[in-house]
Design an enzyme around this catalytic site. Structure first.
Site, PDB file in Angstrom:
ATOM      1  CE  LYS A   1     -12.575  -0.870  -5.292  1.00  0.00           C
ATOM      2  NZ  LYS A   1     -12.994  -0.521  -3.932  1.00  0.00           N
TER       3      LYS A   1
ATOM      4  CE1 TYR B   1      -9.132   0.202  -6.728  1.00  0.00           C
ATOM      5  CE2 TYR B   1      -9.857   1.467  -8.634  1.00  0.00           C
ATOM      6  CZ  TYR B   1      -9.805   1.285  -7.262  1.00  0.00           C
ATOM      7  OH  TYR B   1     -10.444   2.174  -6.429  1.00  0.00           O
TER       8      TYR B   1
HETATM    9  N1  LIG Z   1      -9.022   7.649  -4.029  1.00  0.00           N
HETATM   10  C1  LIG Z   1      -9.864   7.509  -5.049  1.00  0.00           C
HETATM   11  O1  LIG Z   1      -9.825   8.250  -6.060  1.00  0.00           O
HETATM   12  C2  LIG Z   1     -10.925   6.443  -4.998  1.00  0.00           C
HETATM   13  C3  LIG Z   1     -11.921   6.455  -5.993  1.00  0.00           C
HETATM   14  C4  LIG Z   1     -12.902   5.472  -5.965  1.00  0.00           C
HETATM   15  C5  LIG Z   1     -12.884   4.498  -4.976  1.00  0.00           C
HETATM   16  N2  LIG Z   1     -11.894   4.503  -4.014  1.00  0.00           N
HETATM   17  C6  LIG Z   1     -11.926   3.460  -2.988  1.00  0.00           C
HETATM   18  O2  LIG Z   1     -11.891   4.068  -1.719  1.00  0.00           O
HETATM   19  C7  LIG Z   1     -11.413   3.113  -0.746  1.00  0.00           C
HETATM   20  C8  LIG Z   1     -10.424   3.784   0.187  1.00  0.00           C
HETATM   21  O3  LIG Z   1      -9.263   4.119  -0.558  1.00  0.00           O
HETATM   22  P1  LIG Z   1      -8.451   5.486  -0.396  1.00  0.00           P
HETATM   23  O4  LIG Z   1      -8.533   6.177  -1.706  1.00  0.00           O
HETATM   24  O5  LIG Z   1      -8.859   6.207   0.825  1.00  0.00           O
HETATM   25  O6  LIG Z   1      -6.961   4.913  -0.313  1.00  0.00           O
HETATM   26  P2  LIG Z   1      -5.931   4.770   0.913  1.00  0.00           P
HETATM   27  O7  LIG Z   1      -5.630   6.108   1.482  1.00  0.00           O
HETATM   28  O8  LIG Z   1      -4.805   3.980   0.363  1.00  0.00           O
HETATM   29  O9  LIG Z   1      -6.720   3.901   1.976  1.00  0.00           O
HETATM   30  C9  LIG Z   1      -6.852   2.516   1.826  1.00  0.00           C
HETATM   31  C10 LIG Z   1      -7.134   1.881   3.182  1.00  0.00           C
HETATM   32  O10 LIG Z   1      -7.251   0.455   2.970  1.00  0.00           O
HETATM   33  C11 LIG Z   1      -6.399  -0.199   3.898  1.00  0.00           C
HETATM   34  N3  LIG Z   1      -5.873  -1.442   3.340  1.00  0.00           N
HETATM   35  C12 LIG Z   1      -5.283  -1.621   2.123  1.00  0.00           C
HETATM   36  N4  LIG Z   1      -4.864  -2.895   1.998  1.00  0.00           N
HETATM   37  C13 LIG Z   1      -5.200  -3.533   3.156  1.00  0.00           C
HETATM   38  C14 LIG Z   1      -5.025  -4.849   3.645  1.00  0.00           C
HETATM   39  N5  LIG Z   1      -4.397  -5.801   2.934  1.00  0.00           N
HETATM   40  N6  LIG Z   1      -5.490  -5.150   4.873  1.00  0.00           N
HETATM   41  C15 LIG Z   1      -6.096  -4.211   5.633  1.00  0.00           C
HETATM   42  N7  LIG Z   1      -6.283  -2.941   5.226  1.00  0.00           N
HETATM   43  C16 LIG Z   1      -5.839  -2.609   4.004  1.00  0.00           C
HETATM   44  C17 LIG Z   1      -5.277   0.791   4.184  1.00  0.00           C
HETATM   45  O11 LIG Z   1      -4.739   0.519   5.456  1.00  0.00           O
HETATM   46  P3  LIG Z   1      -3.157   0.184   5.728  1.00  0.00           P
HETATM   47  O12 LIG Z   1      -2.363   1.044   4.801  1.00  0.00           O
HETATM   48  O13 LIG Z   1      -3.018   0.492   7.193  1.00  0.00           O
HETATM   49  O14 LIG Z   1      -3.071  -1.269   5.448  1.00  0.00           O
HETATM   50  C18 LIG Z   1      -6.031   2.114   4.176  1.00  0.00           C
HETATM   51  O15 LIG Z   1      -6.582   2.368   5.451  1.00  0.00           O
HETATM   52  C19 LIG Z   1     -10.855   1.952  -1.552  1.00  0.00           C
HETATM   53  O16 LIG Z   1     -11.781   0.888  -1.543  1.00  0.00           O
HETATM   54  C20 LIG Z   1     -10.739   2.519  -2.966  1.00  0.00           C
HETATM   55  O17 LIG Z   1     -10.828   1.508  -3.952  1.00  0.00           O
HETATM   56  C21 LIG Z   1     -10.936   5.466  -4.015  1.00  0.00           C
END
Ligand SMILES: NC(=O)c1ccc[n+]([C@@H]2O[C@H](COP(=O)([O-])OP(=O)(O)OC[C@H]3O[C@@H](n4cnc5c(N)ncnc54)[C@H](OP(=O)(O)O)[C@@H]3O)[C@@H](O)[C@H]2O)c1
Length: 301
Positions: free
Chosen positions: A178, A174
């Protein structure tokens, strides 16, 4: 995306079915923009599109796409290219962390495929549409976790290392993806600036904050789940999806970022990304390997 033309703006945001992306879709549609969003979950996607379209001046269109599949990424780009004559912002927000090493049909480790290669290929295939839209922006949801990412591209084992073939650790994979997000953004920004085809197109990435309540942590080990819960309970450590979406949408629409490019933006504005992300040789090498992994000519835009 200048505020005066917000109602005509078209934004493609990946990962709008949950978490930060879902909150960002609502904020973008509140400006009157048309937001095309993608994810794998049809039910959640349709609900976001219907609810946000009903409740905001904008319009949300959902497309079911598995970004792990390169042919699906290509089809998405060509559908957007056919249907819209502008693309004001391309927001790469979809992301995942996988507890076990999984390989896609294209033979790539899943985390790398979804978090890094899909943004690379989608941007490649939509770069002409972006170049044809005045003031277009590319925005990537990166993470402060990129600072612990390692990409070792010193020898002929490059592809294997990138693909976690020599041993898999979920957090390392991961963090590497990133780091690839930040390195890609910085390299893209330079290349966009240098090409006459993409005059004025900017590229920036964002750390949304640590948000323990999203779906990101659903496929991590029980130890990581426990640590995430504990860390999230410490006052001041975690934040929420609205704050993550606020950061993402600010870089996508605020005038303050209209002419700025190659930035890594945290909660208080631009920050210096890791030395690895700034390493020009690593960025160039990653760019070329990524092109090879998705089967495109690396000399773009
Ligand atoms: N949460 C944190 O603490 C955090 C911190 C830093 C960065 N981020 C980044 O923020 C971004 C959003 O993540 P989140 O935290 O909001 O998590 P999340 O709630 O799991 O959202 C992830 C999104 O990505 C989509 N996705 C995942 N795999 C996919 C695939 N194979 N094809 C198409 N869509 C896909 C999911 O859609 P489906 O489930 O419908 O496929 C969902 O809409 C990510 O890039 C993550 O790395 C998060």
């Amino acid at each position: 995306m200048a505020p005066t033309t917000a109602a005509e703006s078209v934004v493609l945001l990946t990962g709008g079915t949950s978490g930060i992306g879902r909150a960002a879709v609502r904020r973008l549609a509140a400006t009157g923009a048309t937001v095309v969003t993608v994810g794998r979950d049809r039910e959640r996607g349709r609900a976001v599109a219907a609810d946000v379209t009903a409740e905001t001046p904008g319009r949300v269109e959902f497309r079911r796409v598995d970004l792990a599949d390169q042919s699906a990424v290509r089809n998405l780009a060509s559908a957007v290219d056919d249907e819209y004559d502008r693309l004001d912002a391309l927001v790469h927000n979809a992301g995942l962390s996988s507890k076990e090493r999984r390989e896609t049909a294209d033979g790539v480790e899943l985390t790398l495929a979804v978090n890094h290669l899909a943004p690379y290929l989608l941007t490649h295939d939509l770069v002409d549409l972006l170049g044809a839209t005045r003031g277009a922006r590319v925005v990537v949801t990166a993470s402060s976790v990129h600072r612990r990412g390692k990409i070792d591209l010193d020898d002929s084992e490059d592809l294997d290392a990138l693909n976690s073939r020599s041993g898999y650790d979920a957090l390392d994979a991961y963090a590497r993806s990133k780091l690839a997000n930040v390195a890609f953004t910085l390299e893209l920004a330079e290349r966009l600036r240098a090409s006459a085809r993409t005059e004025g197109v900017v590229a920036n990435c964002v750390h949304p904050g640590f948000i323990p309540t999203t779906g990101l942590y659903r496929d991590v080990s029980w130890r990581a789940k426990l640590l995430t819960r504990l860390a999230g309970a410490v006052p001041g450590v975690g934040t929420d999806v609205e704050e993550g979406a606020r950061r993402l949408v600010a870089v996508t629409t605020d005038d303050a970022y209209a002419d700025r490019t190659g930035l890594y933006v945290g909660g208080d504005g631009p920050e210096q990304p890791s030395a690895a992300a700034r390493d020009a040789a690593l960025r160039e090498r990653l760019w070329r390997l990524s092109a090879a992994l998705v089967g495109v000519d690396p000399d773009w835009p």
